[in-house]
Write an enzyme that holds these catalytic residues in place. Structure first.
Site, mmCIF file in Angstrom:
data_model
loop_
_atom_site.group_PDB
_atom_site.id
_atom_site.type_symbol
_atom_site.label_atom_id
_atom_site.label_comp_id
_atom_site.label_asym_id
_atom_site.label_seq_id
_atom_site.Cartn_x
_atom_site.Cartn_y
_atom_site.Cartn_z
ATOM 1 N N TYR A 145 0.897 -1.583 0.408
ATOM 2 C CA TYR A 145 0.382 0.046 0.292
ATOM 3 C C TYR A 145 1.195 1.454 -0.036
ATOM 4 C CZ TYR A 145 -3.304 -3.201 1.263
ATOM 5 O OH TYR A 145 -4.587 -4.135 1.598
ATOM 6 N N HIS A 202 -0.087 -12.244 1.303
ATOM 7 C CA HIS A 202 -1.326 -11.159 0.821
ATOM 8 C C HIS A 202 -0.497 -11.571 -0.954
ATOM 9 C CE1 HIS A 202 -1.905 -6.807 -0.181
ATOM 10 N NE2 HIS A 202 -2.127 -7.520 -0.141
#
Length: 355
Positions: A59, A145
């Site tokens: 992110y 992830h």
């Protein structure tokens, strides 16, 4: 307004608030915000009683973790829960040029490049770097992830590395986070994960997680954190041009979302409130993760989450066929078996490898 209740992840000791803060937005997802705006959003979340914050190196090329660490610095570390993710190592770029919008979707300078790495060494290196950015000595939850195209390495090396970190007491809970339900079901069935983060696959418009993932989680005592409850915006504001899973919503989904919104209005509630409440019809769900980057979003999410959704709304959307038969809803007495679910309302999963 009361603070969100807490639920335990699996059988471990980590407890998360039912409403949680998704920190992709403070990593400049799609458009930039300032450090002050990010800090204000996090302060509003704290005031609203949110105590679970989820982030990832992906992110904003580490920006989300840095901003989250700065905002939480000085707060009692035992009073909140942090989760981050592993699987993408951030390596300094040979040359800083342009921005990350095309590659990752974040409005930040391209200072680093992401390198997929689900090896045991990669997991530890990624976590160490995250701890530095977050300014903490531990995180509570670590997710693998988006291992969609790296399943073999994730199961062979990444997951055992997480299990070792948990046994050493370095992290409290482990799991995987993905935009699909199928591989998450394998994690639940074949490993000892505490929780999985399933984004976009259990919403008022998409119920794929109900076929196998949620029943498997219930059977194994694992928890499910639901992200993407608004399906990229369509269930927050179903107007023409709204996004569904990172792309413009197709006409048939837009029409269904607008029909749901109309029913909500008739019953004195909102589509946003219903979207936030819906996942808790299933007992495996521990928290809903809402992407937030502005104080007003926190205020709205907290208010919508706290607002009761009338039973008549759920009854009418069932009667009108806006949800498949057998989908459990808040207040239901019985959770259906997988064979009870008939759902032809979903198609292929777009947007893989997105936040």
């Amino acid at each position: 307004m009361s603070a969100p209740a807490r639920r335990r992840l699996g059988s471990g000791g980590v407890e998360v608030t039912e409403l949680s803060f998704g920190a992709a937005g403070i990593g400049n997802l799609y458009s930039p915000i300032t450090d002050d705006q990010a800090a204000m959003a996090l302060d509003h979340a704290w005031t609203a009683g949110i105590r679970y914050f989820d982030t990832a190196p992906h992110y904003g090329l580490g920006l989300s973790e840095r901003r989250l660490g700065e905002a939480l610095r000085g707060r009692d570390r035992s009073s909140y829960v942090l989760s981050t993710k592993v699987g993408r190592i951030l390596e300094p770029a040979a040359e800083v040029s342009g921005d990350d919008l095309a590659d990752g979707g974040f409005a930040v300078p391209r200072t680093h490049r992401r390198v997929w790495d689900f090896s045991a060494d990669g997991v530890r290196r990624s976590l160490d770097a995250s701890l530095t950015r977050l300014r903490v000595d531990r995180v509570d939850v670590v997710f693998l992830h988006d291992p969609d195209d790296h399943g073999e390495e994730a199961f062979r090396e990444g997951y055992p590395a997480l299990e070792k970190l948990r046994s050493e007491g370095v992290v409290g809970a482990i799991g995987a986070g993905m935009n699909q339900a199928e591989m998450l079901t394998r994690f639940v069935r074949d490993t000892d994960v505490d929780a999985v983060l399933c984004a976009g696959r259990y919403t008022l418009l998409d119920h794929r997680a109900l076929a196998e993932l949620l029943p498997a989680a219930s059977a194994r005592g694992a928890s499910v954190v639901i992200g993407g409850v608004f399906n990229s915006g369509l269930l927050a504001d179903p107007r023409p041009g709204a996004r569904f899973d990172y792309t413009e919503a197709p006409p048939e989904l837009l029409a269904r979302a607008r029909a749901l919104a109309a029913v909500a209005e008739r019953h004195g509630t909102t589509l946003r409130a219903a979207a936030l409440a819906f996942p808790f019809g299933h007992p495996a769900v521990a928290s809903v993760l809402v992407g937030i980057h502005a104080p007003e979003q926190v205020t709205d999410a907290a208010a919508q989450f706290a607002a009761p959704v009338p039973a008549g709304f759920w009854q009418e959307i069932r009667e009108r066929g806006l949800l498949p038969e057998g989908v459990p809803l808040p207040g239901d007495a019985r959770v259906p078996a997988p064979g009870d679910i008939r759902d032809d309302m979903t198609g292929p999963v777009p947007g893989r490898d997105r936040p």
